[in-house]
Motif scaffolding. Sequence first.
Motif, mmCIF file in Angstrom:
data_model
loop_
_atom_site.group_PDB
_atom_site.id
_atom_site.type_symbol
_atom_site.label_atom_id
_atom_site.label_comp_id
_atom_site.label_asym_id
_atom_site.label_seq_id
_atom_site.Cartn_x
_atom_site.Cartn_y
_atom_site.Cartn_z
ATOM 1 N N UNK A 34 33.230 17.253 32.149
ATOM 2 C CA UNK A 34 33.115 18.297 31.135
ATOM 3 C C UNK A 34 31.832 18.162 30.321
ATOM 4 N N UNK A 35 31.458 16.930 29.968
ATOM 5 C CA UNK A 35 30.258 16.735 29.155
ATOM 6 C C UNK A 35 28.994 17.073 29.948
ATOM 7 N N UNK A 36 28.959 16.672 31.214
ATOM 8 C CA UNK A 36 27.788 17.015 32.024
ATOM 9 C C UNK A 36 27.713 18.521 32.251
ATOM 10 N N UNK A 37 28.871 19.151 32.478
ATOM 11 C CA UNK A 37 28.888 20.605 32.665
ATOM 12 C C UNK A 37 28.368 21.311 31.419
ATOM 13 N N UNK A 38 28.804 20.857 30.260
ATOM 14 C CA UNK A 38 28.380 21.510 29.016
ATOM 15 C C UNK A 38 26.872 21.390 28.822
ATOM 16 N N UNK A 134 41.515 35.866 33.658
ATOM 17 C CA UNK A 134 41.879 34.906 32.601
ATOM 18 C C UNK A 134 41.127 33.586 32.760
ATOM 19 N N UNK A 135 40.778 33.237 33.989
ATOM 20 C CA UNK A 135 40.057 31.979 34.220
ATOM 21 C C UNK A 135 38.631 32.041 33.691
ATOM 22 N N UNK A 136 38.100 33.242 33.533
ATOM 23 C CA UNK A 136 36.743 33.393 33.017
ATOM 24 C C UNK A 136 36.650 33.055 31.539
ATOM 25 N N UNK A 137 37.792 32.871 30.891
ATOM 26 C CA UNK A 137 37.808 32.562 29.464
ATOM 27 C C UNK A 137 38.068 31.081 29.186
ATOM 28 N N UNK A 138 38.095 30.255 30.226
ATOM 29 C CA UNK A 138 38.290 28.824 30.032
ATOM 30 C C UNK A 138 37.101 28.224 29.278
ATOM 31 N N UNK A 139 37.338 27.296 28.365
ATOM 32 C CA UNK A 139 36.229 26.638 27.668
ATOM 33 C C UNK A 139 35.280 25.953 28.654
ATOM 34 N N UNK A 140 33.993 26.072 28.429
ATOM 35 C CA UNK A 140 32.921 25.479 29.232
ATOM 36 C C UNK A 140 32.909 26.049 30.655
ATOM 37 N N UNK A 141 34.002 25.859 31.402
ATOM 38 C CA UNK A 141 34.024 26.288 32.796
ATOM 39 C C UNK A 141 33.885 27.802 32.924
ATOM 40 N N UNK A 142 34.541 28.556 32.034
ATOM 41 C CA UNK A 142 34.436 30.003 32.074
ATOM 42 C C UNK A 142 33.002 30.480 31.902
ATOM 43 N N UNK A 143 32.259 29.799 31.046
ATOM 44 C CA UNK A 143 30.843 30.101 30.854
ATOM 45 C C UNK A 143 30.096 29.916 32.170
ATOM 46 N N UNK A 150 30.772 34.423 39.645
ATOM 47 C CA UNK A 150 32.092 34.571 40.220
ATOM 48 C C UNK A 150 32.610 35.967 39.879
ATOM 49 N N UNK A 151 33.412 36.528 40.748
ATOM 50 C CA UNK A 151 33.907 37.897 40.563
ATOM 51 C C UNK A 151 35.320 37.837 39.999
ATOM 52 N N UNK A 152 35.508 38.365 38.808
ATOM 53 C CA UNK A 152 36.830 38.333 38.176
ATOM 54 C C UNK A 152 37.555 39.657 38.383
ATOM 55 N N UNK A 153 38.865 39.566 38.550
ATOM 56 C CA UNK A 153 39.695 40.764 38.754
ATOM 57 C C UNK A 153 40.899 40.706 37.825
ATOM 58 N N UNK A 154 41.390 41.884 37.467
ATOM 59 C CA UNK A 154 42.554 42.009 36.586
ATOM 60 C C UNK A 154 43.838 42.311 37.351
ATOM 61 N N UNK A 155 43.746 42.355 38.690
ATOM 62 C CA UNK A 155 44.890 42.715 39.542
ATOM 63 C C UNK A 155 45.366 44.142 39.276
ATOM 64 N N UNK A 156 44.412 44.974 38.901
ATOM 65 C CA UNK A 156 44.641 46.410 38.730
ATOM 66 C C UNK A 156 43.546 47.107 39.529
ATOM 67 N N UNK A 157 43.907 47.642 40.698
ATOM 68 C CA UNK A 157 42.899 48.128 41.623
ATOM 69 C C UNK A 157 42.060 49.261 41.049
ATOM 70 N N UNK A 158 42.611 50.044 40.153
ATOM 71 C CA UNK A 158 41.861 51.159 39.574
ATOM 72 C C UNK A 158 40.619 50.669 38.839
#
Length: 368
Positions: A34-38, A134-143, A150-158
Motif C-alpha cells: 500500500x505504501x509503495x502504491x501510494x 464500487x471498486x473504483x472508490x477503494x482507497x489508493x487502489x481505486x486511484x 480499468x473499465x468500470x460498470x454499474x451492471x446497468x446496460x443502458x
Amino acid sequence: MEVCRPLKSDDKLKHRPLTPYRFFRGLVCLIVFLSTAFMLLAYLGPVAILLRYLSIHYSRKATSFFFGLWLSMWPFLFEKINGTKVVFSGDNVPQKERVLIIVNHRTEVDWMYLWDLAMRKGCLGYIKYILKSSLMKLPVLGWGFHILEFISVDRNWETDETIMHQMLSTFKNPQDPLWLALFPEGTDFTEKKCTKSQQYAAEVGLPVLTNVLLPKTRGFCLCLETLRGSFDAVYDLTIAYKHQCPFFLDNVFGVDPSEVHIHVQRIPVNKIPTSSAEAAAWLIDRFKVKDQLLSDFKSQGHFHQQGDEEEVPTLKSLLNFAVIIALTTIFTYLTFSSRLCKIYVGLACVSCLHYLLQDSPQSNAKLC
C-alpha cells in the motif's frame, strides 16, 4: 475430492495455520504494497495523466512499465513467499499478444492470479480489467484503477454500453499492448447464485450449468465488436482451487490456497463468429466447456494437458522489488524534506479525491 467451498470460509480448513509469524509477515507485506502504491501514484500518476496530452501511446508505455514493476511483487508473494503452487495446463500461449481474456469467477481473488500468467508472458503491466464501479472508490487502489484505465460498470446496460464503448474505442491502437480481462458471469460463484442462474437458464432454454454461472454476453460482444480488428486472440481461462476458495487476506497471510490451477485455451479471433447473436452463443458454449472442465477437476484433482510454464524468476522479482523500494524511499524523503514536494503530493491527493468522489464510469471516461 471437494475442490472449492464458495459459501463460507472456515479457519479450520485452511491449508496452513495463521501463525504469529505469518500474521506479522502478511501485515508487513500489506503495508509495503500500500505504501509503495501510494508513493508511486502520488509522484508518477499526475505525470502519466499530463503525458497523455502529448502522447497517449507513450503515456501508456510508461504507466505499464511502472505498473508491471509494482505488480510483480504479488506473484512473488504468492509463489515464493507463501509457497502457493500455480499449475498451468492447456495451450502454451505466445509472448506479448493483444488479447481479450474471459475467466470464470470463483472468488474475490481470481483476478490476482491472472498476474502469474501475465508475468510469464511479459505482459504484466498491460493487463486491464472490466470491473464493478464500487471498486473504483477503494482507497489508493481505486486511484490507480483510474490511471490504469480499468473499465468500470454499474451492471446497468443502458449506461454501461455507452461508457464501455467510449473506453474500448481508445484501445484500438495495435501498437499498445493489451490484456483486457472480462469475467462474463458478472459476480463470483456461490451455491445460491448458481441455483438462481440454473432456474433462469431452464426457463429460457439455455444450458443448465453446475460449476459456473450463465455468462452475460453483451459486454463480451461489445468488446469483440469494438476491438476485433486489433486483437490477436481470445484467451479462455478456467481457474480452480484445491481445498477451498481463498479470500484476499488468505493470500496476504499465506494460509491459502495450496494450489491454483489455471487451464488456458487460446482461440484466434478470426475463429469467433462476427455477428452478436452467434458470438453470444459461442460464449455460452465456452462456459459449457468450463463447466465440464471444473467437473473433471473435482473428480481428478487437476486439469488435463498440464503445461511446463517456467517458474517466477526469483532474481528478476527481487530486482524489481529493489527498484520499487528505492523509488518509494526517494519519494518519501522528498516529501518530508521539501515544501514543494509536499505541495505536489497534496495536489496529487486532491486530484485523487476528485476522481474518486465522481461517478466512476464518468470519471473514467474523462480520463481517456
